[in-house]
Design a protein around this motif. Structure first.
Motif, PDB file in Angstrom:
ATOM      1  N   LYS A   1       7.650   3.070   5.328  1.00  0.00           N
ATOM      2  CA  LYS A   1       8.953   2.409   5.350  1.00  0.00           C
ATOM      3  C   LYS A   1      10.057   3.371   4.909  1.00  0.00           C
ATOM      4  CE  LYS A   1      11.873  -1.127   3.494  1.00  0.00           C
ATOM      5  NZ  LYS A   1      12.165  -2.530   3.486  1.00  0.00           N
ATOM      6  N   ALA A   2       9.785   4.112   3.852  1.00  0.00           N
ATOM      7  CA  ALA A   2      10.777   5.070   3.333  1.00  0.00           C
ATOM      8  C   ALA A   2      11.189   6.051   4.421  1.00  0.00           C
ATOM      9  CB  ALA A   2      10.205   5.812   2.129  1.00  0.00           C
ATOM     10  N   MET A   3      10.212   6.577   5.142  1.00  0.00           N
ATOM     11  CA  MET A   3      10.514   7.601   6.152  1.00  0.00           C
ATOM     12  C   MET A   3      11.169   6.971   7.380  1.00  0.00           C
ATOM     13  SD  MET A   3       9.629  10.206   4.515  1.00  0.00           S
ATOM     14  CE  MET A   3       8.945  10.091   2.857  1.00  0.00           C
ATOM     15  N   LEU A   4      10.660   5.819   7.799  1.00  0.00           N
ATOM     16  CA  LEU A   4      11.197   5.172   9.003  1.00  0.00           C
ATOM     17  C   LEU A   4      12.600   4.610   8.777  1.00  0.00           C
ATOM     18  CD1 LEU A   4       7.817   3.581   9.973  1.00  0.00           C
ATOM     19  CD2 LEU A   4       9.147   4.999  11.546  1.00  0.00           C
ATOM     20  N   SER A   5      13.037   4.581   7.522  1.00  0.00           N
ATOM     21  CA  SER A   5      14.411   4.134   7.250  1.00  0.00           C
ATOM     22  C   SER A   5      15.405   5.290   7.331  1.00  0.00           C
ATOM     23  CB  SER A   5      14.483   3.477   5.863  1.00  0.00           C
ATOM     24  OG  SER A   5      14.431   4.447   4.839  1.00  0.00           O
ATOM     25  N   ILE A   6      14.897   6.514   7.491  1.00  0.00           N
ATOM     26  CA  ILE A   6      15.788   7.677   7.617  1.00  0.00           C
ATOM     27  C   ILE A   6      16.314   7.752   9.051  1.00  0.00           C
ATOM     28  CG2 ILE A   6      15.915  10.209   7.474  1.00  0.00           C
ATOM     29  CD1 ILE A   6      13.546  10.092   5.484  1.00  0.00           C
ATOM     30  N   ASN A   7      17.576   8.069   9.188  1.00  0.00           N
ATOM     31  CA  ASN A   7      18.187   8.195  10.517  1.00  0.00           C
ATOM     32  C   ASN A   7      17.349   9.101  11.430  1.00  0.00           C
ATOM     33  OD1 ASN A   7      20.166   7.021   8.990  1.00  0.00           O
ATOM     34  ND2 ASN A   7      21.840   8.087  10.042  1.00  0.00           N
ATOM     35  N   ALA A   8      17.181   8.697  12.663  1.00  0.00           N
ATOM     36  CA  ALA A   8      16.551   9.502  13.717  1.00  0.00           C
ATOM     37  C   ALA A   8      15.024   9.551  13.650  1.00  0.00           C
ATOM     38  CB  ALA A   8      17.109  10.924  13.761  1.00  0.00           C
ATOM     39  N   VAL A   9      14.423   8.911  12.646  1.00  0.00           N
ATOM     40  CA  VAL A   9      12.952   8.941  12.558  1.00  0.00           C
ATOM     41  C   VAL A   9      12.352   7.907  13.516  1.00  0.00           C
ATOM     42  CG1 VAL A   9      10.960   8.475  11.069  1.00  0.00           C
ATOM     43  CG2 VAL A   9      12.873   9.862  10.230  1.00  0.00           C
TER      44      VAL A   9
ATOM     45  N   MET B   1      12.893  10.794  -0.551  1.00  0.00           N
ATOM     46  CA  MET B   1      12.361   9.449  -0.315  1.00  0.00           C
ATOM     47  C   MET B   1      10.915   9.358  -0.803  1.00  0.00           C
ATOM     48  SD  MET B   1      14.849   7.607   0.825  1.00  0.00           S
ATOM     49  CE  MET B   1      13.909   6.114   1.144  1.00  0.00           C
ATOM     50  N   ALA B   2      10.148  10.409  -0.599  1.00  0.00           N
ATOM     51  CA  ALA B   2       8.756  10.404  -1.085  1.00  0.00           C
ATOM     52  C   ALA B   2       8.733  10.268  -2.603  1.00  0.00           C
ATOM     53  CB  ALA B   2       8.040  11.677  -0.645  1.00  0.00           C
ATOM     54  N   ALA B   3       9.650  10.967  -3.260  1.00  0.00           N
ATOM     55  CA  ALA B   3       9.694  10.903  -4.729  1.00  0.00           C
ATOM     56  C   ALA B   3      10.076   9.501  -5.207  1.00  0.00           C
ATOM     57  CB  ALA B   3      10.677  11.937  -5.272  1.00  0.00           C
ATOM     58  N   LEU B   4      10.986   8.856  -4.483  1.00  0.00           N
ATOM     59  CA  LEU B   4      11.360   7.487  -4.863  1.00  0.00           C
ATOM     60  C   LEU B   4      10.164   6.543  -4.773  1.00  0.00           C
ATOM     61  CD1 LEU B   4      14.854   7.220  -3.105  1.00  0.00           C
ATOM     62  CD2 LEU B   4      14.420   7.408  -5.563  1.00  0.00           C
ATOM     63  N   VAL B   5       9.359   6.719  -3.739  1.00  0.00           N
ATOM     64  CA  VAL B   5       8.177   5.860  -3.563  1.00  0.00           C
ATOM     65  C   VAL B   5       7.153   6.111  -4.669  1.00  0.00           C
ATOM     66  CG1 VAL B   5       6.200   5.339  -2.069  1.00  0.00           C
ATOM     67  CG2 VAL B   5       8.496   5.639  -1.066  1.00  0.00           C
ATOM     68  N   ILE B   6       6.868   7.375  -4.934  1.00  0.00           N
ATOM     69  CA  ILE B   6       5.851   7.686  -5.954  1.00  0.00           C
ATOM     70  C   ILE B   6       6.325   7.227  -7.342  1.00  0.00           C
ATOM     71  CG2 ILE B   6       4.570   9.541  -7.103  1.00  0.00           C
ATOM     72  CD1 ILE B   6       3.683   8.957  -4.193  1.00  0.00           C
ATOM     73  N   MET B   7       7.583   7.470  -7.618  1.00  0.00           N
ATOM     74  CA  MET B   7       8.143   7.070  -8.920  1.00  0.00           C
ATOM     75  C   MET B   7       8.041   5.559  -9.104  1.00  0.00           C
ATOM     76  SD  MET B   7       9.773   8.330 -11.551  1.00  0.00           S
ATOM     77  CE  MET B   7      10.524   7.559 -12.988  1.00  0.00           C
ATOM     78  N   ASP B   8       8.436   4.842  -8.079  1.00  0.00           N
ATOM     79  CA  ASP B   8       8.399   3.381  -8.143  1.00  0.00           C
ATOM     80  C   ASP B   8       6.966   2.887  -8.356  1.00  0.00           C
ATOM     81  OD1 ASP B   8       9.725   0.869  -7.947  1.00  0.00           O
ATOM     82  OD2 ASP B   8       8.965   0.633  -5.913  1.00  0.00           O
ATOM     83  N   HIS B   9       6.041   3.460  -7.612  1.00  0.00           N
ATOM     84  CA  HIS B   9       4.651   3.014  -7.748  1.00  0.00           C
ATOM     85  C   HIS B   9       4.040   3.462  -9.073  1.00  0.00           C
ATOM     86  CE1 HIS B   9       3.500   0.693  -4.248  1.00  0.00           C
ATOM     87  NE2 HIS B   9       4.369   1.396  -3.563  1.00  0.00           N
TER      88      HIS B   9
ATOM     89  N   LYS C   1       0.852  -1.184   0.000  1.00  0.00           N
ATOM     90  CA  LYS C   1       0.000   0.000   0.000  1.00  0.00           C
ATOM     91  C   LYS C   1       0.896   1.245   0.000  1.00  0.00           C
ATOM     92  CE  LYS C   1      -4.062  -1.981   2.288  1.00  0.00           C
ATOM     93  NZ  LYS C   1      -3.871  -3.240   3.041  1.00  0.00           N
ATOM     94  N   LEU C   2       0.409   2.306  -0.554  1.00  0.00           N
ATOM     95  CA  LEU C   2       1.213   3.525  -0.627  1.00  0.00           C
ATOM     96  C   LEU C   2       1.634   4.012   0.768  1.00  0.00           C
ATOM     97  CD1 LEU C   2       2.298   5.012  -3.045  1.00  0.00           C
ATOM     98  CD2 LEU C   2       0.338   6.517  -2.972  1.00  0.00           C
ATOM     99  N   PRO C   3       0.743   4.039   1.762  1.00  0.00           N
ATOM    100  CA  PRO C   3       1.184   4.474   3.101  1.00  0.00           C
ATOM    101  C   PRO C   3       2.238   3.526   3.685  1.00  0.00           C
ATOM    102  CG  PRO C   3      -1.208   4.476   2.961  1.00  0.00           C
ATOM    103  CD  PRO C   3      -0.710   3.810   1.721  1.00  0.00           C
ATOM    104  N   ALA C   4       2.159   2.239   3.361  1.00  0.00           N
ATOM    105  CA  ALA C   4       3.136   1.285   3.888  1.00  0.00           C
ATOM    106  C   ALA C   4       4.511   1.576   3.305  1.00  0.00           C
ATOM    107  CB  ALA C   4       2.696  -0.142   3.560  1.00  0.00           C
ATOM    108  N   ASP C   5       4.560   1.863   2.014  1.00  0.00           N
ATOM    109  CA  ASP C   5       5.856   2.133   1.394  1.00  0.00           C
ATOM    110  C   ASP C   5       6.379   3.521   1.744  1.00  0.00           C
ATOM    111  OD1 ASP C   5       6.238  -0.373   0.435  1.00  0.00           O
ATOM    112  OD2 ASP C   5       5.687   0.052  -1.628  1.00  0.00           O
ATOM    113  N   LEU C   6       5.482   4.497   1.855  1.00  0.00           N
ATOM    114  CA  LEU C   6       5.917   5.817   2.326  1.00  0.00           C
ATOM    115  C   LEU C   6       6.423   5.720   3.766  1.00  0.00           C
ATOM    116  CD1 LEU C   6       3.105   8.140   0.906  1.00  0.00           C
ATOM    117  CD2 LEU C   6       5.545   8.286   0.345  1.00  0.00           C
TER     118      LEU C   6
END
Lengths: 361, 361, 361, 361
Positions: free
Chosen positions: C236-244, C344-352, C229-234
């Protein structure tokens, strides 16, 4: 996934065109604690290097490898490793006249149709220079497997054109192989192969060949049912190499004429309480999983497409034209392709070793 | 990823042993809007079915397929599709005496060593019954590709043992192929093949063969540099099928004896302003990407390992023993393997079509 | 797959430690034909660059990006793109005393336990410098999505410590955001945030914050049932950033106190015959798939772990010790993290977008 | 890859609509030798089952699970496992009037726009019934992790609407959690939650809630830099569950108001020579890798979109209309979602355990 990655757990991702900035590979998933320096990789690259002998292209690239990440204090850290070789001696002008022409049996046509654009200098991404990255990454796998499990990779040239060597691969070592510039361990046959390649070179033509891959001491149990059988992944690895048109394992195509009672490998008691097979028509795998016997396979390379001889073709616009290639090319690819076969085989075994280790004890 | 999935975007995941509850496959990534019913799939399964002719095993499985998800009102919805066939006629008792014995050239030994446990009834997961799932999923891909792009798959038996047919595959249709129970479109040769198989069967032995895969009307541009070249993925697909020991595309192993000037396929002007190649030694791919010519490849199947003839082997504990298989097996696998080759080829083309569509216009 | 890759079809693979040779990323799967130069990427990197304002670390890295493959004549070719920035100004000696100490709330401890080795200079692979690669790759995705679909990414700082801005994100532009060095588009609140950060910096301490991500003009239909799902991938993208430490979309945690009748977004007729929702508690997604409304989400960043204040900790051998960090660090990470969130948001949208394009019309 | 798979090495692929033939999941990569029967899985499914209490939907599905492959003699064999539950009690007629209407905050609209077709019966693939497959697969992971590593999963309901429990999760057991039908281990608060849910139900409305996930005894070292950090994969897992709008780990959103000196978890000497942290604001992970402390996270569920109250919406053709849902739905999803959170968490930990085991000793 796009097509520039290979492997599941020991995973490489490559990039680079023959006339761009660099050829590079990121190796992800390498176990930590492996001693690794540039020289460990360079030695394998030198086996692939152009200009290494009278049989190869005259291009004098040194292909110096740089480790830019993933190694600290001479040891792998478990993080992703960047290996990079800058492009040198790239005479793009050699390719100027190819800009408007589709070379026969080259990727020019399909790249342009697929992408609507192509880097026509030295074949761009379709250049065999891309295989540098495979050899570099494969050198890491080879080092790990040798140190950890004593697995060895001893591919050699078995056939050039119609000249075929009969070699007992169980006894062949790297030293035997690299002793001849054609990389055939049978000295007498090697000389014949060299003469054939020189003759073909003099004719501005090219010739095909066969490399036999040999992997010793593979642990029992590598290979995953049902799609990722070891022969399937070895086959994919080999068939992804430029100019490869065929792959067979064990008895291969010759086995089809045998009956089951002739072809089956009987189980016998081995040394140290283990089990062996009396013959090895299977080529070291049963049900797609390594059985502890030597893995052996054969890889068919077509004659190099780029030849100096005049050929008929069409321009990008579709007009008939003729072509005589002026670039510096190999008359026969197999001597330099031996380390590519070893490298790709090592990537497959390494990956399957980690996959097996993940699921099983 | 574990090894029970195949494909990137048109992705199948399979499960099932020959004597478990069912063989099943989840097909993920199918485009929505494709009309699909059980009969579309059953027709391909019937080509693979045991007991379909005098040449095959007598097991009388009907292999009835059920669509349990992903299709609504007779049309695919874009969500994952479950295809399932319950196991029937599984005479486990036939296998009782195999419990303690490693059958020569079977996966018994490697499964036990890999996993520490095995389902010895009818080879468990290593059974060729697993290929039912491939054929079922491949039928969906075949239907889509036929309707959308007029791509056709016409694999046929080219060789059984030493008997080889010379067939112009451009003219061969499914009707020609299925006209003979050995699935060789050359009627005269087919009869010889049948006699050979019957003879081998009478000897309680088995024999190998070659299937030629033929794919027509593939769009230009399918295949991904550098590891996921079309021949690499076709090769992996074929080498993952039980009993396959070799794969070659285009000129294959025969091409190595040719010179570049003989082997290269000249570009010529085609009809309707397009370009063609004069010959097709490449087998329909250049640089790993489809070039619009017919894709043709050959797949080598070893003789079936299970034979009625007495063989020497060892028990699970390592003691010498002899074995005469009592199960119901095929003397030659290739007639029934034709739809498996078609199915796997369709999965590869379908996957690469979607991959190409994703990145390019 | 190992963890240094992100995305399925627009796939990036990264490498590099803060004090190794370089930070690099291979971008695989980019559509061909996109005009791309270093300056397209550099502009985003400059938003992330250390030393860009009084609020950030004093490290003066220029982070100059090099495109080493995949672009020819200023245009992407469809092959893999290598982006690389050499490391500069790496004062490893700053870290000498950290060699033997586990910094509180840092990855020192877990890397050493996981791998048995760690590159302790500047956090090695765990350094936030790694995010340079994400921003660089994300810049390509942003450029493609802007040119092709007019999608825009306008993340901004919404909160620093207890100071929170109330912003109508529909009206916010990049110019508004980058007008303040804290990247909060509300000028008055931005000043307060800056004062707080300066105060915390003076105390040799650090403070957390929230970035709100905003994506406009996303086509309807992106996101894949059921796991991607888009929120799941967004997320994951954000939670993979340091300090999030947290991620929420639409109404997020606040929505749990609402009743369905309050929370549901009513459908209404939109302009041009389309449909809209009257409210946007969903945050632009329904069933995990984009519905055409603005996608908005919030990302929680903890206070930076490295502080100059004295802290208690243990040595690698387990002895108690105290620590005052001497390195040059940010007192608050959110101003520089804005381009990381956009990237990271752009990577998710582009991929989807590519995934959707593959399966659907 | 399409979106119906989750995990890399312990990988599940799911299928099924609420009113199709079945819900099923293939679990690939399970280690061999795990004792497994239907009852191991059924016990977790019964915690998710509709109709289990007065707080849930009245639908009386028994959700009986069948193991159809991958298990032999009561033990996993290492091959892919098929778990399947047939659909029962599917009153499609309840949904007839939804055929032409877009339900507010449902996936009806986006599925139709994405695929051009939708199975409108009971939400089709977007139905929460899909989570049955997650719980079933997660039960296998839970069993393995408990037996092998004593890892436990004890998610519970922390908040319903505005009513929040203060629970010391270190002391909470499954027995405490399942003692109340709302699955909040604080008995007094649980009663208040139940009253609130009953009230909301009486109003034909719905209410949101928070589930806290708790994972104890996770080995140090799980999680992969840099994209597959443990919080990133846990976050993705949770955000892929129907109705989830937020995820936070450790201090989460609350931590942003703290200073580094307050938020950092000091290292201290632990028992048995190990190291611990004095506090656990990190939530059990450092640098994305488990540090041996209890992993704790919070998951926000929005109020269920389907309510009996009258709502305004549009028809598929865009005309305004009103809607009162007649189906049988939960007024609050969190009591039944507890086993889903446990199951998804177990899938993540299991996968990362195998990934860690592959690369490291």
């Amino acid at each position: 996934m796009p097509g520039n990655s290979f492997g599941q757990l020991f995973r490489i991702t490559t990039c680079g065109e023959s006339h761009g900035g660099a050829i590079a590979v990121i190796v992800d998933g390498c176990p930590p604690g492996l001693a690794l320096s540039e020289s460990d990789i360079q030695s394998e690259l030198d086996r692939r290097r152009p200009g290494q002998s009278a049989l190869t292209t005259l291009r004098a690239e040194k292909d110096t490898i740089h480790i830019l990440s993933g190694v600290y204090s001479g040891v792998t850290t478990g993080t992703s490793i960047l290996l990079l070789a800058y492009n040198e001696d790239a005479r793009s002008q050699d390719y100027n006249k190819l800009k408007k022409v589709f070379r026969p049996s080259h990727a020019d046509f399909t790249y342009l149709k697929k992408y609507g654009i192509r880097d026509w200098r030295g074949s761009g991404r379709a250049s065999a220079r891309e295989t540098l990255a495979r050899v570099a990454a494969g050198a890491i796998a080879q080092k790990y497997l040798k140190e950890k499990l004593d697995v060895s990779f001893t591919a050699y040239v078995e056939q050039v054109g119609g000249i075929r060597a009969a070699v007992n691969h169980e006894r062949v070592t790297r030293a035997h192989i690299d002793a001849s510039m054609v990389r055939c361990p049978d000295k007498t046959v090697a000389k014949k192969m060299i003469r054939l390649i020189e003759k073909v070179k003099g004719e501005k033509d090219s010739i095909g060949g066969v490399i036999t891959g040999v992997i010793k001491n593979v642990p029992i149990g590598l290979g995953e049912p049902v799609f990722d059988k070891l022969p399937a992944d070895l086959g994919k690895a080999m068939l992804s190499i430029n100019a490869v048109k065929g792959f067979e394992i064990g008895s291969g195509f010759a086995g089809i004429e045998l009956k089951g009672s002739q072809h089956n490998d009987e189980f016998i008691k081995g040394k140290k309480g283990g089990m062996r097979t009396k013959t090895n028509n299977a080529g070291g795998v049963l049900g797609g999983i390594s059985n502890g016997e030597t893995i052996c396979f054969r890889v068919a390379f077509k004659p190099v497409a780029t030849i100096g001889k005049k050929q008929h073709t069409v321009t990008v616009q579709g007009a008939s034209t003729a072509l005589e290639a002026a670039g510096r090319h190999d008359p026969c690819v197999v001597p330099r392709a031996v380390p590519i076969v070893d490298g790709m085989a090592a990537l497959v075994i390494m990956d399957h070793y980690l996959r097996h280790k993940a699921q099983n004890k």
